[in-house]
Design a protein around this motif. Structure first.
Motif, PDB file in Angstrom:
ATOM      1  N   GLU A  62       0.841  -1.200   0.000  1.00 32.52           N
ATOM      2  CA  GLU A  62       0.000   0.000   0.000  1.00 32.52           C
ATOM      3  C   GLU A  62       0.877   1.251   0.000  1.00 32.52           C
ATOM      4  OE1 GLU A  62      -3.095   2.283   2.996  1.00 32.52           O
ATOM      5  OE2 GLU A  62      -2.634   0.182   3.363  1.00 32.52           O
ATOM      6  N   VAL A  63       0.606   2.143  -0.931  1.00 30.98           N
ATOM      7  CA  VAL A  63       1.346   3.403  -0.995  1.00 30.98           C
ATOM      8  C   VAL A  63       0.872   4.301   0.144  1.00 30.98           C
ATOM      9  CG1 VAL A  63       1.806   5.480  -2.350  1.00 30.98           C
ATOM     10  CG2 VAL A  63       1.727   3.246  -3.481  1.00 30.98           C
ATOM     11  N   LEU A  64       1.822   4.731   0.958  1.00 30.37           N
ATOM     12  CA  LEU A  64       1.508   5.595   2.095  1.00 30.37           C
ATOM     13  C   LEU A  64       1.740   7.069   1.790  1.00 30.37           C
ATOM     14  CD1 LEU A  64       3.190   3.556   4.977  1.00 30.37           C
ATOM     15  CD2 LEU A  64       0.774   3.549   4.297  1.00 30.37           C
ATOM     16  N   ASP A  65       2.801   7.344   1.011  1.00 36.20           N
ATOM     17  CA  ASP A  65       3.177   8.737   0.791  1.00 36.20           C
ATOM     18  C   ASP A  65       4.051   8.827  -0.454  1.00 36.20           C
ATOM     19  OD1 ASP A  65       3.333  11.473   1.360  1.00 36.20           O
ATOM     20  OD2 ASP A  65       5.113  11.242   2.603  1.00 36.20           O
ATOM     21  N   THR A  66       3.998   9.962  -1.101  1.00 39.84           N
ATOM     22  CA  THR A  66       4.900  10.242  -2.221  1.00 39.84           C
ATOM     23  C   THR A  66       5.477  11.636  -2.026  1.00 39.84           C
ATOM     24  OG1 THR A  66       3.143  11.154  -3.593  1.00 39.84           O
ATOM     25  CG2 THR A  66       3.619   8.811  -3.870  1.00 39.84           C
ATOM     26  N   GLU A  80       6.716   5.833  -0.362  1.00 43.05           N
ATOM     27  CA  GLU A  80       6.707   4.962   0.810  1.00 43.05           C
ATOM     28  C   GLU A  80       5.616   3.920   0.627  1.00 43.05           C
ATOM     29  OE1 GLU A  80       6.314   7.098   4.476  1.00 43.05           O
ATOM     30  OE2 GLU A  80       8.304   7.996   4.275  1.00 43.05           O
ATOM     31  N   ILE A  81       6.003   2.647   0.808  1.00 41.90           N
ATOM     32  CA  ILE A  81       5.081   1.532   0.603  1.00 41.90           C
ATOM     33  C   ILE A  81       5.081   0.645   1.843  1.00 41.90           C
ATOM     34  CG2 ILE A  81       4.626  -0.548  -0.762  1.00 41.90           C
ATOM     35  CD1 ILE A  81       5.743   0.904  -3.184  1.00 41.90           C
ATOM     36  N   LEU A  82       3.887   0.319   2.324  1.00 36.68           N
ATOM     37  CA  LEU A  82       3.704  -0.598   3.444  1.00 36.68           C
ATOM     38  C   LEU A  82       3.491  -1.988   2.881  1.00 36.68           C
ATOM     39  CD1 LEU A  82       3.194  -1.017   6.529  1.00 36.68           C
ATOM     40  CD2 LEU A  82       0.768  -0.615   6.027  1.00 36.68           C
ATOM     41  N   VAL A  88       7.697  -0.662   6.272  1.00 37.88           N
ATOM     42  CA  VAL A  88       7.589   0.471   5.366  1.00 37.88           C
ATOM     43  C   VAL A  88       8.879   0.567   4.559  1.00 37.88           C
ATOM     44  CG1 VAL A  88       7.313   2.970   5.169  1.00 37.88           C
ATOM     45  CG2 VAL A  88       6.033   1.710   6.914  1.00 37.88           C
ATOM     46  N   GLU A  90      11.005   2.545   1.394  1.00 39.79           N
ATOM     47  CA  GLU A  90      11.151   3.782   0.632  1.00 39.79           C
ATOM     48  C   GLU A  90      11.730   3.408  -0.728  1.00 39.79           C
ATOM     49  OE1 GLU A  90      14.102   7.234   1.306  1.00 39.79           O
ATOM     50  OE2 GLU A  90      12.286   7.722   2.444  1.00 39.79           O
TER      51      GLU A  90
END
Length: 107
Positions: A62-66, A80-82, A88, A90
Protein backbone atom coordinates in the motif's frame (compact mmCIF):
# COMPACT_ATOMS: atom_id res chain seq x y z
CA UNK A 1 -12.87 15.01 38.45
CA UNK A 2 -11.44 18.52 38.25
CA UNK A 3 -10.74 20.18 34.89
CA UNK A 4 -8.30 23.06 34.51
CA UNK A 5 -9.70 26.16 32.86
CA UNK A 6 -7.79 27.61 29.94
CA UNK A 7 -7.94 31.38 29.62
CA UNK A 8 -9.96 32.53 26.63
CA UNK A 9 -7.00 34.45 25.15
CA UNK A 10 -4.81 31.33 25.30
CA UNK A 11 -7.47 29.25 23.55
CA UNK A 12 -7.87 31.89 20.81
CA UNK A 13 -4.10 32.12 20.34
CA UNK A 14 -3.81 28.32 20.12
CA UNK A 15 -6.60 28.24 17.52
CA UNK A 16 -4.95 30.95 15.43
CA UNK A 17 -1.60 29.17 15.62
CA UNK A 18 -3.15 25.88 14.53
CA UNK A 19 -4.93 27.61 11.63
CA UNK A 20 -1.66 29.21 10.54
CA UNK A 21 0.23 25.90 10.67
CA UNK A 22 -2.49 24.12 8.68
CA UNK A 23 -2.69 26.88 6.07
CA UNK A 24 1.10 26.82 5.60
CA UNK A 25 0.96 23.08 5.04
CA UNK A 26 -1.84 23.46 2.51
CA UNK A 27 -0.01 26.29 0.74
CA UNK A 28 3.17 24.20 0.52
CA UNK A 29 1.22 21.24 -0.84
CA UNK A 30 -0.40 23.47 -3.48
CA UNK A 31 3.03 24.80 -4.51
CA UNK A 32 4.38 21.24 -4.78
CA UNK A 33 1.39 20.24 -6.90
CA UNK A 34 1.84 23.22 -9.21
CA UNK A 35 5.56 22.48 -9.63
CA UNK A 36 4.86 18.81 -10.42
CA UNK A 37 2.13 19.77 -12.90
CA UNK A 38 4.44 22.23 -14.65
CA UNK A 39 7.31 19.72 -14.81
CA UNK A 40 4.96 17.02 -16.15
CA UNK A 41 3.65 19.35 -18.88
CA UNK A 42 7.22 20.19 -19.88
CA UNK A 43 8.12 16.50 -20.10
CA UNK A 44 10.59 16.76 -17.23
CA UNK A 45 8.84 14.13 -15.09
CA UNK A 46 6.44 11.25 -15.62
CA UNK A 47 2.83 11.37 -14.40
CA UNK A 48 2.45 10.19 -10.82
CA UNK A 49 0.27 7.25 -11.95
CA UNK A 50 3.20 5.82 -13.94
CA UNK A 51 5.62 6.40 -11.08
CA UNK A 52 3.30 4.52 -8.71
CA UNK A 53 3.07 1.63 -11.18
CA UNK A 54 6.87 1.44 -11.34
CA UNK A 55 7.13 1.64 -7.53
CA UNK A 56 4.64 -1.20 -7.07
CA UNK A 57 6.67 -3.34 -9.48
CA UNK A 58 9.61 -2.91 -7.10
CA UNK A 59 7.69 -3.52 -3.87
CA UNK A 60 4.15 -4.82 -3.46
CA UNK A 61 1.98 -3.09 -0.89
CA UNK A 62 0.00 0.00 0.00
CA UNK A 63 1.35 3.40 -1.00
CA UNK A 64 1.51 5.60 2.09
CA UNK A 65 3.18 8.74 0.79
CA UNK A 66 4.90 10.24 -2.22
CA UNK A 67 7.35 13.10 -2.39
CA UNK A 68 9.04 14.83 -5.31
CA UNK A 69 12.54 16.13 -4.59
CA UNK A 70 15.38 17.51 -6.62
CA UNK A 71 18.67 15.81 -5.75
CA UNK A 72 21.98 16.19 -7.54
CA UNK A 73 20.34 18.03 -10.43
CA UNK A 74 17.55 15.54 -11.12
CA UNK A 75 14.05 15.00 -9.82
CA UNK A 76 13.45 11.93 -7.68
CA UNK A 77 10.14 10.52 -6.51
CA UNK A 78 10.26 8.94 -3.08
CA UNK A 79 7.39 6.51 -2.60
CA UNK A 80 6.71 4.96 0.81
CA UNK A 81 5.08 1.53 0.60
CA UNK A 82 3.70 -0.60 3.44
CA UNK A 83 4.25 -4.29 2.68
CA UNK A 84 2.22 -7.30 3.86
CA UNK A 85 4.60 -7.80 6.83
CA UNK A 86 3.94 -4.28 8.10
CA UNK A 87 7.32 -2.94 7.01
CA UNK A 88 7.59 0.47 5.37
CA UNK A 89 9.84 0.67 2.32
CA UNK A 90 11.15 3.78 0.63
CA UNK A 91 11.35 3.35 -3.13
CA UNK A 92 13.26 6.10 -4.91
CA UNK A 93 12.66 6.46 -8.65
CA UNK A 94 14.02 8.83 -11.27
CA UNK A 95 11.04 11.10 -11.93
CA UNK A 96 11.82 11.45 -15.65
CA UNK A 97 12.39 7.78 -16.51
CA UNK A 98 10.84 5.80 -13.66
CA UNK A 99 14.14 3.95 -13.24
CA UNK A 100 14.87 2.61 -9.76
CA UNK A 101 17.43 4.71 -7.91
CA UNK A 102 17.27 3.05 -4.50
CA UNK A 103 15.05 0.86 -2.35
CA UNK A 104 15.42 0.53 1.41
CA UNK A 105 13.53 -0.06 4.62
CA UNK A 106 12.36 3.23 6.05
CA UNK A 107 13.68 4.07 9.51
Amino acid sequence: MHYARIPYSTAVLAGLLLSFILSCGIAAAEEDYELARKLRQQGEILPLEKILTFARLQKKGEVLDTELEKKHGRYIYEVEILDAKGQVWEVKLDAKTGQLVKIELDD
